[in-house]
Scaffold this motif. Structure first.
Motif, PDB file in Angstrom:
ATOM      1  N   GLU A  30      -4.123 -10.100  -3.565  1.00 17.89           N
ATOM      2  CA  GLU A  30      -3.602  -9.136  -2.596  1.00 17.89           C
ATOM      3  C   GLU A  30      -2.211  -8.642  -2.995  1.00 17.89           C
ATOM      4  O   GLU A  30      -1.342  -9.439  -3.343  1.00 17.89           O
ATOM      5  CB  GLU A  30      -3.547  -9.806  -1.211  1.00 17.89           C
ATOM      6  CG  GLU A  30      -3.113  -8.860  -0.102  1.00 17.89           C
ATOM      7  CD  GLU A  30      -3.070  -9.525   1.269  1.00 17.89           C
ATOM      8  OE1 GLU A  30      -3.317 -10.743   1.366  1.00 17.89           O
ATOM      9  OE2 GLU A  30      -2.766  -8.815   2.234  1.00 17.89           O
ATOM     10  N   TRP A  31      -2.040  -7.315  -2.918  1.00 17.29           N
ATOM     11  CA  TRP A  31      -0.747  -6.713  -3.249  1.00 17.29           C
ATOM     12  C   TRP A  31      -0.377  -5.660  -2.210  1.00 17.29           C
ATOM     13  O   TRP A  31      -1.255  -5.045  -1.608  1.00 17.29           O
ATOM     14  CB  TRP A  31      -0.802  -6.015  -4.626  1.00 17.29           C
ATOM     15  CG  TRP A  31      -1.065  -6.946  -5.757  1.00 17.29           C
ATOM     16  CD1 TRP A  31      -0.130  -7.592  -6.521  1.00 17.29           C
ATOM     17  CD2 TRP A  31      -2.336  -7.362  -6.259  1.00 17.29           C
ATOM     18  NE1 TRP A  31      -0.757  -8.395  -7.467  1.00 17.29           N
ATOM     19  CE2 TRP A  31      -2.109  -8.270  -7.320  1.00 17.29           C
ATOM     20  CE3 TRP A  31      -3.652  -7.084  -5.913  1.00 17.29           C
ATOM     21  CZ2 TRP A  31      -3.143  -8.879  -8.033  1.00 17.29           C
ATOM     22  CZ3 TRP A  31      -4.684  -7.682  -6.612  1.00 17.29           C
ATOM     23  CH2 TRP A  31      -4.420  -8.574  -7.667  1.00 17.29           C
ATOM     24  N   LEU A  32       0.917  -5.471  -2.042  1.00 13.01           N
ATOM     25  CA  LEU A  32       1.429  -4.315  -1.303  1.00 13.01           C
ATOM     26  C   LEU A  32       2.043  -3.401  -2.354  1.00 13.01           C
ATOM     27  O   LEU A  32       2.933  -3.827  -3.090  1.00 13.01           O
ATOM     28  CB  LEU A  32       2.493  -4.747  -0.277  1.00 13.01           C
ATOM     29  CG  LEU A  32       3.220  -3.617   0.454  1.00 13.01           C
ATOM     30  CD1 LEU A  32       2.265  -2.846   1.359  1.00 13.01           C
ATOM     31  CD2 LEU A  32       4.387  -4.153   1.285  1.00 13.01           C
ATOM     32  N   VAL A  33       1.511  -2.188  -2.453  1.00 13.06           N
ATOM     33  CA  VAL A  33       2.047  -1.243  -3.443  1.00 13.06           C
ATOM     34  C   VAL A  33       2.802  -0.153  -2.690  1.00 13.06           C
ATOM     35  O   VAL A  33       2.268   0.462  -1.763  1.00 13.06           O
ATOM     36  CB  VAL A  33       0.923  -0.640  -4.319  1.00 13.06           C
ATOM     37  CG1 VAL A  33       1.538   0.160  -5.463  1.00 13.06           C
ATOM     38  CG2 VAL A  33      -0.006  -1.714  -4.853  1.00 13.06           C
ATOM     39  N   ILE A  34       4.051   0.057  -3.063  1.00  6.55           N
ATOM     40  CA  ILE A  34       4.911   1.030  -2.396  1.00  6.55           C
ATOM     41  C   ILE A  34       5.240   2.139  -3.389  1.00  6.55           C
ATOM     42  O   ILE A  34       5.583   1.852  -4.545  1.00  6.55           O
ATOM     43  CB  ILE A  34       6.222   0.358  -1.905  1.00  6.55           C
ATOM     44  CG1 ILE A  34       5.907  -0.832  -0.985  1.00  6.55           C
ATOM     45  CG2 ILE A  34       7.115   1.364  -1.179  1.00  6.55           C
ATOM     46  CD1 ILE A  34       7.127  -1.692  -0.656  1.00  6.55           C
TER      47      ILE A  34
END
Ligand SMILES: [Zn+2]
Lengths: 118, 185
Positions: free
Chosen positions: B77-81
């Protein structure tokens, strides 16, 4: 503050980031429709509620989000070890077991610390 | 849906918020595009190529390239900004591999915390060790700030980005403002 080692984050984190998720290593019956009511009750409702060393599932809900397994002493609240979900029940290392028992003796009970309080 | 009247303006969460103390500066981050990305190990290479950065695999690390930052949140799981031109959803889709990408651009707001007291202000409500040795520049983590969940990213030795769900952003800003006061004492 109680620190819990997450086997996925590979780090000890505050208990605030975690949530308890019940007893570990309970296998769902292969064919749940075929079992008797008594067997279902045993699987679904009944838990050992061990005093002392117990195996539980925990979730790093405010961290990596992963479920994992933990061996915890329910008397001292000490986490003896944690390991990844899916692994078979891990034996507690002997040295740890000894110190866990030793620590059990030093646990502060209400009777010992507050018993005389007015 | 009702049509918006001419001249109506969308009010962003934390719009106009500013604060801090002599040791900490608090400001709302400009709007950014964000995706919540889930994928298995076998599809990471294709997704990395499509997004133009190497998705980090080590816990508590991030990777940045061309205005985009990918934050490790969990093993898959990643948060990409994206603070540049955007296009994260299209980029992920162009990878052609199995993944889940959810546009969460408007779910989150971000607070930029900077100054010599930045880590102390955050530690007012967050129990993580923010020393440079344990939480170096580029380190990131989903964690807890007092009563709300945040994603914390260290952008410089004395600067952090606090990603928080928009409905909690008021609370998070208020708490950081209190922390900033304490950090200046
Ligand atoms: Zn974790």
């Amino acid at each position: 503050m109680l620190l819990i080692h997450c086997p996925y984050c590979e780090e000890a984190r505050s208990e605030l980031e975690f949530r308890w998720a019940g007893e570990a290593h309970i296998a769902r019956p292969e064919n749940i429709a075929a079992i008797t009511d008594e067997e279902f009750a045993e699987y679904f409702f009944l838990r050992n509620n061990e005093k002392g060393l117990t195996y539980e599932r925990w979730r790093h809900i405010h961290g990596c989000g992963r479920f994992f397994n933990a061996a915890r002493d329910t008397v001292s609240d000490r986490f003896v070890m944690t390991y990844k979900a899916g692994l078979p029940k891990q034996p507690v290392p002997p040295a740890e077991k000894v110190s866990a028992i030793a620590e059990e003796k030093t646990v502060e009970t209400w009777e010992a610390t507050e018993g005389d309080a007015r | 849906m009702a049509k918006l009247g001419a001249g109506s303006i969308r009010t962003l969460p934390l719009a106009g918020f500013h604060g801090g103390s002599s040791a900490v500066r608090l400001e709302a981050a400009p709007p950014a595009e964000r995706i919540s990305l889930r994928a298995g190990a076998e599809d990471m290479a294709a997704l990395s190529q499509a997004l133009g950065l190497d998705l980090p695999v080590k816990p508590k690390t991030s990777a940045a390239a061309k205005g985009r930052t990918a934050l490790w949140l969990g093993p898959d799981e990643w948060l990409v900004i994206d603070e540049g031109k955007g296009g994260l959803m299209q980029a992920a889709a162009s990878s052609g591999v199995l993944h889940s990408a959810v546009d969460v651009s408007h779910r989150n707001a971000a607070i930029l915390v900077s100054g010599p007291g930045a880590s102390r202000a955050i530690n007012a409500g967050c129990s993580q060790d923010l020393s440079l040795k344990v939480f170096p520049v580029g380190a990131c983590s989903r964690t807890v700030l007092a009563k709300v969940e945040i994603v914390l990213l260290r952008t410089a030795e004395d600067a952090f980005r606090v990603e928080v769900w928009r409905s909690f952003s008021d609370y998070a800003f208020g708490l950081l403002a209190e922390g900033a006061q304490d950090a200046a004492l």
